[in-house]
Design a protein around this motif. Structure first.
Motif, short mmCIF file in Angstrom:
data_model
loop_
_atom_site.label_atom_id
_atom_site.label_comp_id
_atom_site.label_asym_id
_atom_site.label_seq_id
_atom_site.Cartn_x
_atom_site.Cartn_y
_atom_site.Cartn_z
N GLN B 37 0.81 -1.23 0.00
CA GLN B 37 0.00 0.00 0.00
C GLN B 37 0.84 1.28 0.00
O GLN B 37 0.30 2.37 -0.11
CB GLN B 37 -0.93 0.01 1.22
CG GLN B 37 -1.97 -1.12 1.21
CD GLN B 37 -2.97 -0.97 0.07
OE1 GLN B 37 -3.22 0.13 -0.43
NE2 GLN B 37 -3.55 -2.09 -0.35
N ARG B 46 1.24 2.61 -6.08
CA ARG B 46 1.51 1.63 -5.02
C ARG B 46 1.80 0.28 -5.66
O ARG B 46 1.25 -0.04 -6.73
CB ARG B 46 0.29 1.50 -4.11
CG ARG B 46 -0.09 2.75 -3.34
CD ARG B 46 -1.50 2.60 -2.77
NE ARG B 46 -2.48 2.43 -3.84
CZ ARG B 46 -3.68 1.89 -3.69
NH1 ARG B 46 -4.06 1.42 -2.52
NH2 ARG B 46 -4.52 1.79 -4.72
N TYR B 48 0.52 -2.40 -4.83
CA TYR B 48 -0.82 -2.98 -5.00
C TYR B 48 -1.37 -2.70 -6.40
O TYR B 48 -1.86 -3.59 -7.09
CB TYR B 48 -1.77 -2.41 -3.94
CG TYR B 48 -3.24 -2.74 -4.18
CD1 TYR B 48 -3.78 -3.95 -3.78
CD2 TYR B 48 -4.06 -1.83 -4.84
CE1 TYR B 48 -5.12 -4.25 -4.03
CE2 TYR B 48 -5.39 -2.12 -5.10
CZ TYR B 48 -5.92 -3.34 -4.68
OH TYR B 48 -7.24 -3.64 -4.94
N ASP B 89 -10.11 0.59 -4.03
CA ASP B 89 -9.43 -0.68 -4.35
C ASP B 89 -10.47 -1.76 -4.61
O ASP B 89 -11.28 -2.08 -3.73
CB ASP B 89 -8.52 -1.09 -3.19
CG ASP B 89 -7.29 -0.19 -3.08
OD1 ASP B 89 -7.11 0.68 -3.97
OD2 ASP B 89 -6.52 -0.35 -2.11
#
Lengths: 162, 162
Positions: B37, B46, B48, B89
């Motif tokens: 993150q 990120r 992610y 997300d």
């Protein structure tokens, strides 16, 4: 597999090399000499260093591909063995921009001359004995590895603040 | 050019793919869910997001290579069409890690089956007419392009603060 098919393999790999080195050239050309000195992120490499690094690494392809002598071995210490800002900048950015052009023109002139079967010959960092067992350790593998190396650093350069 | 030579061309390209996707897998595995993150640099993507981006882009290789149907088209909007942090997300990181494995196992299973001449067949985003004139727009070109795409983003991930 025909000769023309084997030429297509080589052309495909060379096109990938040309795309990424072309992107890098365009990117470095787009940066002013001042921007070349700005870190791509806090505490990270400057474009100046990455340009020198790519020149030094790609120049080393000449002997790795068994195509002759490299021209910029003196750039290996500051741009490969040393991290950025560890030593005084060894060369003006204008000369580095010129070196990029010289190295890649020289490489591309060689690349045009190599036949598909020559691309499958061993590179210089594998012994003939090992190469007999591992025939994928050929010149094409060096080309692909260095293509990936260029794209790796382009990814970083793209983080430069606009 | 013999059949074994053409297999060496393919093996060389697949080894490059395996090196870079292997590096990416190892890198993502080495990051905790919290580190996934953290922005790789201030205001930047990120890990992610980059993991989701690579899953979505590599999953799209399946139809691009004319090997079947993709599994993760729903990840294209959040991870290709949108920049990081533009949308909530869409998927937990654990599922994204699993998706990476599934996509790459599926791709690699296909890759083992393709013969050298099948690698030189056209990819789906070029018409048969254009392909006749530009035979380098083949499946291998997609493989090399996506290999470069992975290395590009690995370069960025390597900037993560240690």
């Amino acid at each position: 597999m025909t000769d023309s098919a084997s030429q297509i393999f080589v052309t495909t790999a060379l096109k990938s090399w040309n795309v990424w080195t072309g992107r890098a050239a365009k990117l470095f050309d787009s940066l002013s000499d001042e921007q070349m000195q700005a870190e791509i992120a806090p505490g990270k490499n400057r474009p100046y260093y990455l340009l020198g690094h790519l020149v030094a690494v790609d120049d080393a392809m000449i002997p790795q591909l068994r195509l002759g002598e490299p021209d910029y071995t003196h750039l290996r210490a500051p741009f490969i063995d040393s991290p950025d800002k560890a030593v005084t900048d060894p060369i003006p950015v204008a000369e580095l921009r010129q070196a990029w052009k010289i190295v890649h023109e020289k490489l591309n002139a060689h690349f045009e001359q190599l036949s598909p079967s020559e691309w499958l010959e061993r590179h210089s960092t594998v012994s003939e004995e090992d190469f007999a067992k591992e025939p994928h350790r050929n010149r094409l593998a060096i080309l692909m590895s260095r293509t990936g190396h260029v794209s790796y650093h382009i990814g970083q350069l793209m983080l430069l603040p606009k």
